[in-house]
Scaffold this active site. Structure first.
Site, short mmCIF file in Angstrom:
data_model
loop_
_atom_site.label_atom_id
_atom_site.label_comp_id
_atom_site.label_asym_id
_atom_site.label_seq_id
_atom_site.Cartn_x
_atom_site.Cartn_y
_atom_site.Cartn_z
N HIS A 18 0.82 -1.21 0.00
CA HIS A 18 0.00 0.00 0.00
C HIS A 18 0.85 1.26 0.00
O HIS A 18 0.46 2.28 -0.57
CB HIS A 18 -0.99 -0.03 1.18
CG HIS A 18 -2.02 -1.11 0.99
ND1 HIS A 18 -2.71 -1.70 2.04
CD2 HIS A 18 -2.49 -1.72 -0.14
CE1 HIS A 18 -3.54 -2.62 1.56
NE2 HIS A 18 -3.42 -2.65 0.25
N HIS A 41 -7.59 -7.64 -8.45
CA HIS A 41 -7.97 -8.52 -7.33
C HIS A 41 -8.17 -7.60 -6.13
O HIS A 41 -7.28 -7.47 -5.26
CB HIS A 41 -6.89 -9.55 -7.04
CG HIS A 41 -6.69 -10.54 -8.15
ND1 HIS A 41 -6.15 -10.20 -9.36
CD2 HIS A 41 -6.99 -11.86 -8.23
CE1 HIS A 41 -6.11 -11.27 -10.14
NE2 HIS A 41 -6.62 -12.29 -9.48
N SER A 94 -6.68 -1.75 -1.02
CA SER A 94 -6.11 -1.03 -2.17
C SER A 94 -7.15 -0.22 -2.96
O SER A 94 -6.86 0.91 -3.36
CB SER A 94 -5.37 -2.00 -3.09
OG SER A 94 -6.20 -3.07 -3.49
N GLU A 112 -13.42 -7.82 -8.27
CA GLU A 112 -13.36 -8.80 -7.19
C GLU A 112 -14.26 -9.97 -7.55
O GLU A 112 -15.41 -9.79 -7.93
CB GLU A 112 -13.78 -8.14 -5.87
CG GLU A 112 -14.03 -9.07 -4.71
CD GLU A 112 -12.86 -9.99 -4.35
OE1 GLU A 112 -11.71 -9.52 -4.27
OE2 GLU A 112 -13.11 -11.19 -4.16
N ASP A 137 -13.90 -11.90 -12.84
CA ASP A 137 -12.56 -12.48 -12.84
C ASP A 137 -11.57 -11.40 -13.32
O ASP A 137 -11.61 -10.97 -14.47
CB ASP A 137 -12.55 -13.69 -13.79
CG ASP A 137 -11.18 -14.34 -13.86
OD1 ASP A 137 -10.19 -13.75 -13.37
OD2 ASP A 137 -11.10 -15.44 -14.42
N GLY A 138 -10.71 -10.99 -12.40
CA GLY A 138 -9.77 -9.91 -12.71
C GLY A 138 -8.87 -10.23 -13.89
O GLY A 138 -8.57 -9.35 -14.70
N ASP A 158 -3.01 -8.38 -7.42
CA ASP A 158 -2.75 -8.85 -6.06
C ASP A 158 -3.58 -10.11 -5.78
O ASP A 158 -4.49 -10.11 -4.95
CB ASP A 158 -3.15 -7.69 -5.10
CG ASP A 158 -2.87 -8.00 -3.65
OD1 ASP A 158 -2.07 -8.91 -3.36
OD2 ASP A 158 -3.45 -7.30 -2.79
#
Ligand SMILES: C[S@@+](CC[C@H](N)C(=O)[O-])C[C@H]1O[C@@H](n2cnc3c(N)ncnc32)[C@H](O)[C@@H]1O
Length: 270
Positions: A18, A41, A94, A112, A137-138, A158
């Site tokens: 971060h 993500h 994030s 997400e 789905d990222g 991530d």
């Protein structure tokens, strides 16, 4: 999909990720031209550090809780201010950090996959006009979202790395994403449970042809069943990012139990 970030929010790895995120966003804000942030993500956006999940692992105690009130470089103080303004026992994920740092001309898409996490994320981002939360789905969405029309920005990747083949999926997704958005900044988080697997992952990502790649590793003392080392692979980092991250980590790591950090250029000139 068993992974829940609530168990790990605010731990040493979150803190490093971060702070790097804030440093990159501060850089992107220097020019008036708009930028896009794609958080593939994203998680739920906000975490209760007093929840059963957080207390069960106690990971934030050896992360954010050691840093509150610390003075240091701009990115550290901005990050700590964002954490403080989230509320007493709350920790921002994030997408919330990014949403708070957008200007009116900028944009965030946060993806997400877990339906409950995505539902919370939608609520958390609702007040931010330029931030959009998607359930999906990222990896698949990256193909549709890149390159962003702004042609400037950051992709944060991530994943939870709970599936045995996640290193492979992540590396393939980064390769495709870099092909579509070669000038973008990529911030990729990964766990270091095996040095060989981490090295192989970085090598695979570098095969994307990224011109410049900086690798950061941060390690702490941790119980045997907890993550003790994590990496951040940064493709096309902004000018001065390496020096600033060194300075930031020199302030942060002495506060963490057994905290250590290393930085190395894997491709391109510093
Ligand atoms: C490490 S957490 C994200 C933390 C967040 N980036 C932060 O820094 O606050 C990983 C998240 O990815 C989600 N996830 C797992 N597979 C996914 C996929 N294929 N696409 C999008 N999200 C996924 C998990 O449900 C989890 O919430």
């Amino acid at each position: 999909m068993n992974y829940r970030h609530a168990f790990h929010a605010g731990n040493f790895a979150d803190v490093a990720k971060h702070v790097a995120l804030v440093r990159i966003l501060l850089h992107l804000r220097k020019k008036d031209t708009p930028f896009a942030v794609i958080d593939s993500h994203a998680g739920r956006g906000i975490y209760d550090l007093a929840s059963d999940a957080a207390r069960r692992t106690g990971e934030a105690q050896n992360g954010i809780e050691r840093l509150r009130g610390l003075k240091g470089p701009e990115a550290l103080e901005r990050y700590l201010a964002l954490v403080e303004e989230s509320g007493d026992r709350l920790y921002p994920g994030s997408p919330l950090i990014a949403a708070k740092m957008l200007r009116p001309q900028d944009r965030l898409v946060a993806i997400e996959k877990h339906p409950e996490e995505a539902a919370t994320l939608k609520q958390v981002l609702a007040p931010y006009r330029k931030a959009r939360a998607e359930e999906g789905d990222g990896y698949a969405r990256l193909a549709a979202l890149l390159p962003p029309p702004e042609r400037r920005g950051l992709v944060l990747m991530d994943p939870p790395f709970e599936a045995p083949d996640e290193f492979e999926s992540a590396a393939q997704a980064v390769k495709g994403a870099v092909r579509r958005f070669a000038t973008g900044i990529f911030l990729i988080w990964y766990p270091v449970k095996s040095a060989a697997a981490a090295r192989a992952f970085c090598g695979e990502v570098l095969a994307s042809g990224a011109a410049r790649a900086l690798n950061i590793e941060i390690a702490v003392d941790a119980a045997e069943d907890r993550l003790a080392r994590a990496g951040l692979l940064v493709l096309n980092p902004p000018f001065g990012f390496d020096t600033d991250m060194r300075e930031l980590l020199d302030v942060i790591t002495p506060r963490l139990p057994g905290g250590k950090a290393s930085l190395a250029w894997l491709a391109g000139k510093p």
